[in-house]
Write an enzyme that holds these catalytic residues in place. Structure first.
Site, PDB file in Angstrom:
ATOM      1  N   ARG A 128     -44.294  -9.125 -18.381  1.00 51.07           N
ATOM      2  CA  ARG A 128     -43.735  -9.062 -19.734  1.00 51.07           C
ATOM      3  C   ARG A 128     -44.492  -9.998 -20.680  1.00 51.07           C
ATOM      4  NH1 ARG A 128     -37.615 -10.477 -19.182  1.00 51.07           N
ATOM      5  NH2 ARG A 128     -37.610 -10.090 -21.425  1.00 51.07           N
TER       6      ARG A 128
ATOM      7  N   ARG B  96     -44.944  -4.895 -33.687  1.00 51.87           N
ATOM      8  CA  ARG B  96     -45.635  -5.604 -32.608  1.00 51.87           C
ATOM      9  C   ARG B  96     -47.133  -5.353 -32.615  1.00 51.87           C
ATOM     10  NH1 ARG B  96     -41.680  -5.241 -27.271  1.00 51.87           N
ATOM     11  NH2 ARG B  96     -39.884  -6.320 -28.214  1.00 51.87           N
TER      12      ARG B  96
ATOM     13  N   LYS C 260     -35.543 -15.712 -29.769  1.00 51.52           N
ATOM     14  CA  LYS C 260     -35.451 -14.882 -30.980  1.00 51.52           C
ATOM     15  C   LYS C 260     -34.022 -14.435 -31.260  1.00 51.52           C
ATOM     16  CE  LYS C 260     -38.351 -11.624 -29.941  1.00 51.52           C
ATOM     17  NZ  LYS C 260     -38.631 -12.100 -28.588  1.00 51.52           N
TER      18      LYS C 260
ATOM     19  N   ARG D  64     -31.401 -10.088 -13.117  1.00 53.02           N
ATOM     20  CA  ARG D  64     -31.976  -8.850 -13.634  1.00 53.02           C
ATOM     21  C   ARG D  64     -33.395  -8.665 -13.135  1.00 53.02           C
ATOM     22  NH1 ARG D  64     -31.122  -8.730 -20.032  1.00 53.02           N
ATOM     23  NH2 ARG D  64     -33.354  -8.999 -19.713  1.00 53.02           N
TER      24      ARG D  64
ATOM     25  N   ARG E  48     -32.567 -17.228 -15.493  1.00 53.11           N
ATOM     26  CA  ARG E  48     -31.413 -16.605 -16.150  1.00 53.11           C
ATOM     27  C   ARG E  48     -30.625 -15.769 -15.148  1.00 53.11           C
ATOM     28  NH1 ARG E  48     -33.262 -14.176 -21.958  1.00 53.11           N
ATOM     29  NH2 ARG E  48     -34.098 -12.548 -20.591  1.00 53.11           N
TER      30      ARG E  48
END
Length: 213
Positions: free
Chosen positions: A164, A87, A13, A153, A127
């Site tokens: 998530r 959302r 996004k 992270r 990542r």
């Protein structure tokens, strides 16, 4: 042009928002960025700060208030792209009411970036962030340079990624049919080079020939 960009974590996004905003000359409105800036600048009410600091979700009225103030700024005169909001169906209803109160504006298109869950997991779990520069790398697709001091992270670790994605699917389960009924939803394959995905988006919303150049 008022666009809403939705999609799960890892769908791309952020990249598409920047490309689309550059194409249409409109600003990207990220609720996450606005909340962080409001917290940094001290313009967020203490009760909302306490919720953020505890890791909770802010009530809809707090987020809508931020969007209401942001969307009347001069750079939004030709439209804007919403990234990360709405959302839920109540948030979508609140957004419609806000736009109606601002001269009767309406959403032109809602773009859902579709990416298969295994690929989302691969994108997120691999990542890494360079601690010094803040640059984000991917161990498979965009490897970091030798000697980079990398950080994994917490929200990109496997357990957190699964939570998530589950949370996103549960939260948006009713939102996509809501916009589909309004004939605003355009589902776009989010796999491929960024320019290819942008071209698909532009074709889906009736702007063929504007991308991939």
């Amino acid at each position: 042009m008022i666009l809403v960009l939705v999609g799960p974590p890892g769908a791309g996004k952020g990249t598409q928002a920047k490309l689309l905003c550059a194409r249409f000359g409109i600003p990207q409105i990220s609720t996450g960025d606005m909340l962080r800036e409001a917290k940094r600048s001290g313009t967020l009410e203490k009760r909302y700060l306490d919720i953020m600091d505890s890791g909770g979700l802010l009530p809809d009225e707090a987020v809508i208030g931020l969007i209401a103030r942001r969307t009347v700024e001069p750079d939004c005169s030709n439209g804007f792209l919403l990234d990360g909001f709405p959302r839920t169906v109540p948030q979508a209803d609140a957004l419609d009411e806000l736009l109606a109160s601002q001269g009767g504006a309406r959403i032109d298109a809602v773009i859902q970036l579709d990416v298969a869950r295994p690929l989302l997991e691969e994108r997120l779990i691999h990542r890494r962030t360079d601690k010094l520069s803040g640059q984000i790398y991917h161990l498979v697709y965009n490897p970091p340079p030798l000697g980079a001091e990398l950080e994994h992270r917490a929200d990109d670790r496997p357990e957190a990624v699964a939570k998530r994605l589950d949370a996103y699917e549960a939260m948006t389960a009713a939102l996509l049919p809501f916009y589909e009924q309004k004939k605003l939803l355009h589902r776009v394959d989010g796999v491929g080079k960024p320019e290819e995905v942008t071209h698909r988006v532009l074709s889906a919303i009736g702007r063929p020939g504007s991308g991939g150049e």
